[in-house]
Design an enzyme around this catalytic site. Sequence first.
Site, PDB file in Angstrom:
ATOM      1  N   HIS A   6      -5.113   8.531  -7.445  1.00 36.66           N
ATOM      2  CA  HIS A   6      -5.074   8.021  -8.830  1.00 36.66           C
ATOM      3  C   HIS A   6      -5.959   8.826  -9.788  1.00 36.66           C
ATOM      4  O   HIS A   6      -5.930   8.572 -10.993  1.00 36.66           O
ATOM      5  CB  HIS A   6      -5.528   6.558  -8.889  1.00 36.66           C
ATOM      6  CG  HIS A   6      -4.659   5.604  -8.128  1.00 36.66           C
ATOM      7  ND1 HIS A   6      -3.307   5.488  -8.337  1.00 36.66           N
ATOM      8  CD2 HIS A   6      -4.952   4.698  -7.144  1.00 36.66           C
ATOM      9  CE1 HIS A   6      -2.805   4.563  -7.517  1.00 36.66           C
ATOM     10  NE2 HIS A   6      -3.787   4.078  -6.784  1.00 36.66           N
TER      11      HIS A   6
ATOM     12  N   ASP B 185       1.544   5.877   0.218  1.00 35.45           N
ATOM     13  CA  ASP B 185       0.682   4.775  -0.216  1.00 35.45           C
ATOM     14  C   ASP B 185       1.531   3.783  -1.024  1.00 35.45           C
ATOM     15  O   ASP B 185       2.488   4.174  -1.691  1.00 35.45           O
ATOM     16  CB  ASP B 185      -0.439   5.358  -1.087  1.00 35.45           C
ATOM     17  CG  ASP B 185      -1.517   4.359  -1.457  1.00 35.45           C
ATOM     18  OD1 ASP B 185      -2.609   4.429  -0.862  1.00 35.45           O
ATOM     19  OD2 ASP B 185      -1.268   3.526  -2.359  1.00 35.45           O
TER      20      ASP B 185
ATOM     21  N   HIS C 200       0.898   2.363  -3.660  1.00 36.30           N
ATOM     22  CA  HIS C 200       0.738   2.554  -5.103  1.00 36.30           C
ATOM     23  C   HIS C 200       1.237   3.948  -5.519  1.00 36.30           C
ATOM     24  O   HIS C 200       1.130   4.900  -4.747  1.00 36.30           O
ATOM     25  CB  HIS C 200      -0.746   2.418  -5.482  1.00 36.30           C
ATOM     26  CG  HIS C 200      -1.341   1.111  -5.065  1.00 36.30           C
ATOM     27  ND1 HIS C 200      -2.135   0.976  -3.943  1.00 36.30           N
ATOM     28  CD2 HIS C 200      -1.205  -0.126  -5.592  1.00 36.30           C
ATOM     29  CE1 HIS C 200      -2.486  -0.298  -3.813  1.00 36.30           C
ATOM     30  NE2 HIS C 200      -1.934  -0.984  -4.793  1.00 36.30           N
TER      31      HIS C 200
ATOM     32  N   ASP D 146      -2.023   1.141   2.950  1.00 41.78           N
ATOM     33  CA  ASP D 146      -1.804  -0.142   2.271  1.00 41.78           C
ATOM     34  C   ASP D 146      -0.314  -0.443   2.153  1.00 41.78           C
ATOM     35  O   ASP D 146       0.070  -1.477   1.604  1.00 41.78           O
ATOM     36  CB  ASP D 146      -2.494  -0.178   0.907  1.00 41.78           C
ATOM     37  CG  ASP D 146      -2.255   1.059   0.063  1.00 41.78           C
ATOM     38  OD1 ASP D 146      -1.397   1.887   0.430  1.00 41.78           O
ATOM     39  OD2 ASP D 146      -2.946   1.199  -0.969  1.00 41.78           O
TER      40      ASP D 146
HETATM   41 ZN   LIG Z   1      -2.902   2.376  -2.592  1.00 38.15          ZN
END
Ligand SMILES: [Zn+2]
Length: 308
Positions: free
Chosen positions: A127, A164, A166, A247
């Site tokens: 991120h 991931d 996200h 995750d």
């Molecule tokens: Zn993540």
Amino acid sequence: MSEVAYISHSDCGVHDTGWSHPEHVGRLRAIPRALRDDFELFQRLTHREGRHATADELALAHDPAYIASVQAIAESGGGQLDGDTVVSPGSWAAATAGTGCVLDAVDLAVSGDATRSFCAVRPPGHHALRSAGMGFCLFGNVAVAAHYARARHGLDRVLIVDWDVHHGNGTQALMQHDPAIHFVSMHQWPWYPGTGAASDRGRANVWNVPMAGGLPPERYVDAFIGAVDAAAADFTPDLVLISAGFDSLRGDPLGGFTLEMDDVERLTRELVSRATQWCNGRLVSSLEGGYAPERLGEACVRHMNALL
Ligand SMILES: [Zn+2]
């Protein structure tokens, strides 16, 4: 030396977010704990302490002023970059070690000393933006490594894949201007950070795969592998980098995907097999998310077994 390296750095443990933060040091400690329970795997891996990335190396993807500010905040006692993203006094050492381990893995892959590596690092990276930390991430470990492979080793083409839960918005921001890097991100949608629509293609070098939560696990695996093949259709990579976020496993407190350990194994095997066809097997995997420490440790062991 074994063909597969397990790379970490003790400084990754000194990034102190506090135990109430999901991205706490217990995540990283769960990995060697799980690894010691698989003695055969433990013995077959080459164990390496990575190195620290230099500020010049981080500047392959980040604004030098931002890099200096992270160091200054850490040295002045720490602070918050956003509501989720902590800089503690140890975070400069941790974050430069996190990126440095991935650069070390790239060096090993290019030299042939270890064709494949798994980097057990924190803070995560996918991120982090050019001039800002975000979502627990300080520096874009994998994006910096992609630019490093191009600039310092002269590789022509790098493929980054991110499973991931996200969207790897930071990775995308750090690579989308460069057609010599292709990026595949599969992520829950709608979900944090809200970016990563399928129509968001960068310079036609980004394959975003937004998926609903709660689907059967094979739907995620099939969609991801399909996107990887699309990203490599007219682009044979010289190196494959994995943003390995665990995750995406069922039951993670920060995600709604349903992957199980068998799916981690299948994803890994599919990528090892493709890397073998494309680039003599060169593949570097780096930890991103994964917030149920026991499951994270087990998944890393399955992932490394499949890398072997
Ligand atoms: Zn993540």
